[in-house]
Design an enzyme around this catalytic site. Structure first.
Site, PDB file in Angstrom:
ATOM      1  N   LYS A 113       0.860  -1.178   0.000  1.00 40.02           N
ATOM      2  CA  LYS A 113       0.000   0.000   0.000  1.00 40.02           C
ATOM      3  C   LYS A 113       0.897   1.229   0.000  1.00 40.02           C
ATOM      4  O   LYS A 113       1.770   1.355   0.863  1.00 40.02           O
ATOM      5  CB  LYS A 113      -0.896  -0.018   1.235  1.00 40.02           C
ATOM      6  CG  LYS A 113      -2.122   0.883   1.165  1.00 40.02           C
ATOM      7  CD  LYS A 113      -3.176   0.343   0.199  1.00 40.02           C
ATOM      8  CE  LYS A 113      -4.472   1.123   0.288  1.00 40.02           C
ATOM      9  NZ  LYS A 113      -5.177   0.869   1.561  1.00 40.02           N
ATOM     10  N   HIS A 114       0.719   2.106  -0.957  1.00 42.96           N
ATOM     11  CA  HIS A 114       1.535   3.318  -1.059  1.00 42.96           C
ATOM     12  C   HIS A 114       3.028   2.998  -1.061  1.00 42.96           C
ATOM     13  O   HIS A 114       3.830   3.624  -0.367  1.00 42.96           O
ATOM     14  CB  HIS A 114       1.194   4.310   0.050  1.00 42.96           C
ATOM     15  CG  HIS A 114      -0.215   4.812  -0.014  1.00 42.96           C
ATOM     16  ND1 HIS A 114      -0.684   5.588  -1.050  1.00 42.96           N
ATOM     17  CD2 HIS A 114      -1.274   4.610   0.815  1.00 42.96           C
ATOM     18  CE1 HIS A 114      -1.960   5.860  -0.856  1.00 42.96           C
ATOM     19  NE2 HIS A 114      -2.341   5.276   0.261  1.00 42.96           N
ATOM     20  N   ASN A 138      12.994   5.548   7.594  1.00 40.70           N
ATOM     21  CA  ASN A 138      13.595   4.527   8.443  1.00 40.70           C
ATOM     22  C   ASN A 138      12.656   3.334   8.547  1.00 40.70           C
ATOM     23  O   ASN A 138      11.463   3.502   8.772  1.00 40.70           O
ATOM     24  CB  ASN A 138      13.865   5.087   9.835  1.00 40.70           C
ATOM     25  CG  ASN A 138      15.064   6.016   9.867  1.00 40.70           C
ATOM     26  OD1 ASN A 138      16.100   5.735   9.302  1.00 40.70           O
ATOM     27  ND2 ASN A 138      14.925   7.144  10.586  1.00 40.70           N
ATOM     28  N   HIS A 191      14.677   5.302  -0.209  1.00 44.20           N
ATOM     29  CA  HIS A 191      14.014   6.609  -0.076  1.00 44.20           C
ATOM     30  C   HIS A 191      13.097   6.886  -1.257  1.00 44.20           C
ATOM     31  O   HIS A 191      13.179   6.205  -2.256  1.00 44.20           O
ATOM     32  CB  HIS A 191      15.062   7.720   0.040  1.00 44.20           C
ATOM     33  CG  HIS A 191      15.906   7.610   1.271  1.00 44.20           C
ATOM     34  ND1 HIS A 191      17.226   7.208   1.217  1.00 44.20           N
ATOM     35  CD2 HIS A 191      15.620   7.812   2.575  1.00 44.20           C
ATOM     36  CE1 HIS A 191      17.720   7.195   2.450  1.00 44.20           C
ATOM     37  NE2 HIS A 191      16.762   7.550   3.287  1.00 44.20           N
TER      38      HIS A 191
END
Length: 526
Positions: free
Chosen positions: A277-278, A420, A526
């Site tokens: 999800k996302h 993180n 990231h």
């Protein structure tokens, strides 16, 4: 001064012969003289179309095994001569150069040759020289010359010629010229990238990137953004190569999330399911079957899984399809699905089913890109993996076999969670995931909190993080993150190590009776 006249002479030389004969017959019906070479000329002659060989047009034979056939002033002069320019027209007349008004060329299949794994010499022979030269020349002189590099543009040229007494329009010629330069640019990018790899230069001084638009998307991440999906020709199984069996078009976010899900599912040899999800996993598990793995992945965070992406590293059977369709799922991607499974999915019209025919190799080398203002970053794909033999036990207590297996699974998952990242795993399944936090301790606490929510929803006496292992994508800079994991019930920790405070973190682990191993490898994402 540019004079607009009907197309009188066309040069057709194509490797992709889709629609060639029909287009050639159309040109012939309009009285256009057709020049051609090799297999293209043969295909048209076999269909009864009158063709003049380029060698007859130039008075110079093809030579050097076909490497030299269109590289001649009568070809390039006919394309580049500016119509209405007295000096150009005088020179063309003096040297017997007839104008060429339409250039239809697509290139030797270099990308396909590389994708098939051909040897070096074969790839070299599939580098087209004359084709890009003609395309670029025609595009430069688009004020008078029409250039076509894709069969899908034949109809636009036909319609323009029918509507304009055999001529094409300036707007069409300009659009086709832009398409032509994009094609030669992408072609050269493919060659330069391949050549750089042959000489061991993955990050060359000049980095060229090319792609073919596969899909124009309704919008990007948000409705006010434009977007499209481009493919590079890489044969890696995934969203770019998959067959979409059912469902509406994939959105920008669907494509991004599906790619993330499938790459994660590929990390495991045993049956595995990743629910995304996302772009972050909300549940990942391995199991004895896909059904078992799916149920255990779903249990990690059933709330977030609603409307998610499900990636599976095995062909899907009916039982798995029935389990997956119990809740709303946007996309399912897997190497295959049997007929019974497809029938189950077919009842869910909004579900997109993608079948790839195989799994990507997580250890395969490749490059990834990220755009910046004024440039982009290029790096090798994170294909790093740790094995048990590479781990360093830092604590007094050694991990047991179950903890070791779960730690290795957790650390593989870490690679695919936004930093993180903190991952709790128990018996081969995630039981808590903390992603994308600015503080590592917050990621640990969020993961534990979600585990508590899942336990309450399932009516369990305690969260599944009790007795779990925990993985961190990078070192613990302070002991507080580790203490948060211990408070959640973790018994073993896997982390890269390398902090100035490693001794402090190890001491805290020893005081809590935890086993901790260092990988020496981190997995920032990231």
């Amino acid at each position: 001064m540019t004079m607009h006249t009907p197309v009188r002479r066309a040069l057709l030389s194509v490797s992709d012969k889709t629609g060639l004969v029909d287009f050639a017959k159309f040109l012939e019906s309009r009285g256009v003289d057709i020049l051609s070479t090799g297999g293209t000329a043969k295909a048209m002659r076999d269909a009864g179309v009158a063709v003049t060989d380029v060698s007859d047009f130039t008075g110079f034979p093809e030579m050097l095994d076909g490497r030299v056939k269109t590289l001649h002033p009568k070809v390039h002069g006919g394309i580049l001569g500016i119509r209405g320019n007295a000096d150009h027209e005088s020179a063309m007349s003096e040297h017997g150069i007839a104008p060429i008004d339409l250039v239809v060329v697509n290139l030797y299949p270099f990308e396909e040759t590389v994708a098939k794994g051909a040897d070096f010499d074969t790839c070299i022979e599939n580098i087209d020289i004359g084709g890009p030269g003609m395309i670029r020349a025609a595009a430069k002189n688009h004020a008078a010359v029409t250039v076509v590099v894709d069969p899908e543009d034949y109809d636009a040229v036909k319609e323009a010629m029918e509507a304009n007494d055999g001529d094409t329009t300036p707007d069409l010629r300009k659009r086709l010229a832009a398409t032509a330069y994009a094609r030669t640019g992408a072609y050269d990018a493919a060659i330069s990238g391949w050549f750089a790899r042959q000489v061991g230069d993955e990050l060359p001084r000049r980095f060229a990137l090319g792609g073919l638009r596969k899909q124009t998307l309704r919008y990007g991440e948000n409705p006010h953004q434009q977007a499209a999906f481009y493919t590079t020709g890489e044969a890696r199984p995934g969203v770019a190569t998959a067959e979409q069996v059912q469902g509406k078009e994939l959105s920008y976010n669907n494509l991004n999330d599906t790619d993330a899900a499938f790459e994660l599912a590929a990390e495991f040899d045993e049956p595995a399911v990743a629910i995304i999800k996302h772009a972050n996993p909300c549940g990942v598990a391995v199991g004895g079957s896909i059904v078992e793995a799916y149920k255990r992945a779903l249990a990690c965070d059933p709330v977030s899984a609603f409307g998610g992406i499900v990636a599976i590293n095995r062909p899907i059977d009916k039982a798995a399809a029935e389990e997956i369709t119990k809740i709303f799922t946007e996309v399912v991607i897997a190497p295959d699905a049997d007929e019974e499974a497809r029938a189950v999915f077919a009842a869910k019209k909004n579900l997109r089913l993608l079948l790839t025919g195989g799994m990507p190799d997580p250890a395969e080398e490749g490059l990834t890109l990220k755009t910046l203002s004024g440039g982009f970053l290029v790096q090798s794909r994170d294909s790093g993996r740790v094995t048990e033999s590479a781990l360093k036990v830092a604590t007094q207590r050694q991990p047991d076999d179950r903890e070791m297996r779960d730690m290795l699974i957790a650390f593989r998952i870490c690679k695919h969670v936004k930093s993180n990242a903190i991952i709790y795993v128990k018996d081969g399944a995630t039981v808590g995931i903390g992603a994308g936090q600015m503080s590592r301790v917050d990621s640990a606490r969020i993961a534990a909190a979600k585990a508590k929510d899942a336990a309450e929803a399932a009516g369990a006496e305690q969260p599944a993080t009790v007795g779990s292992v925990v993985a961190s994508d990078a070192f613990f800079p302070f002991a507080d993150g580790l203490l948060a994991a211990a408070e959640a019930g973790a018994t073993a920790v896997i982390q890269p190590g390398g902090s100035m405070r490693d001794d402090e973190v190890v001491k805290a682990a020893d005081e809590k009776g935890l086993a901790m191993v260092m990988t020496g490898m981190r997995h920032f994402r990231h």
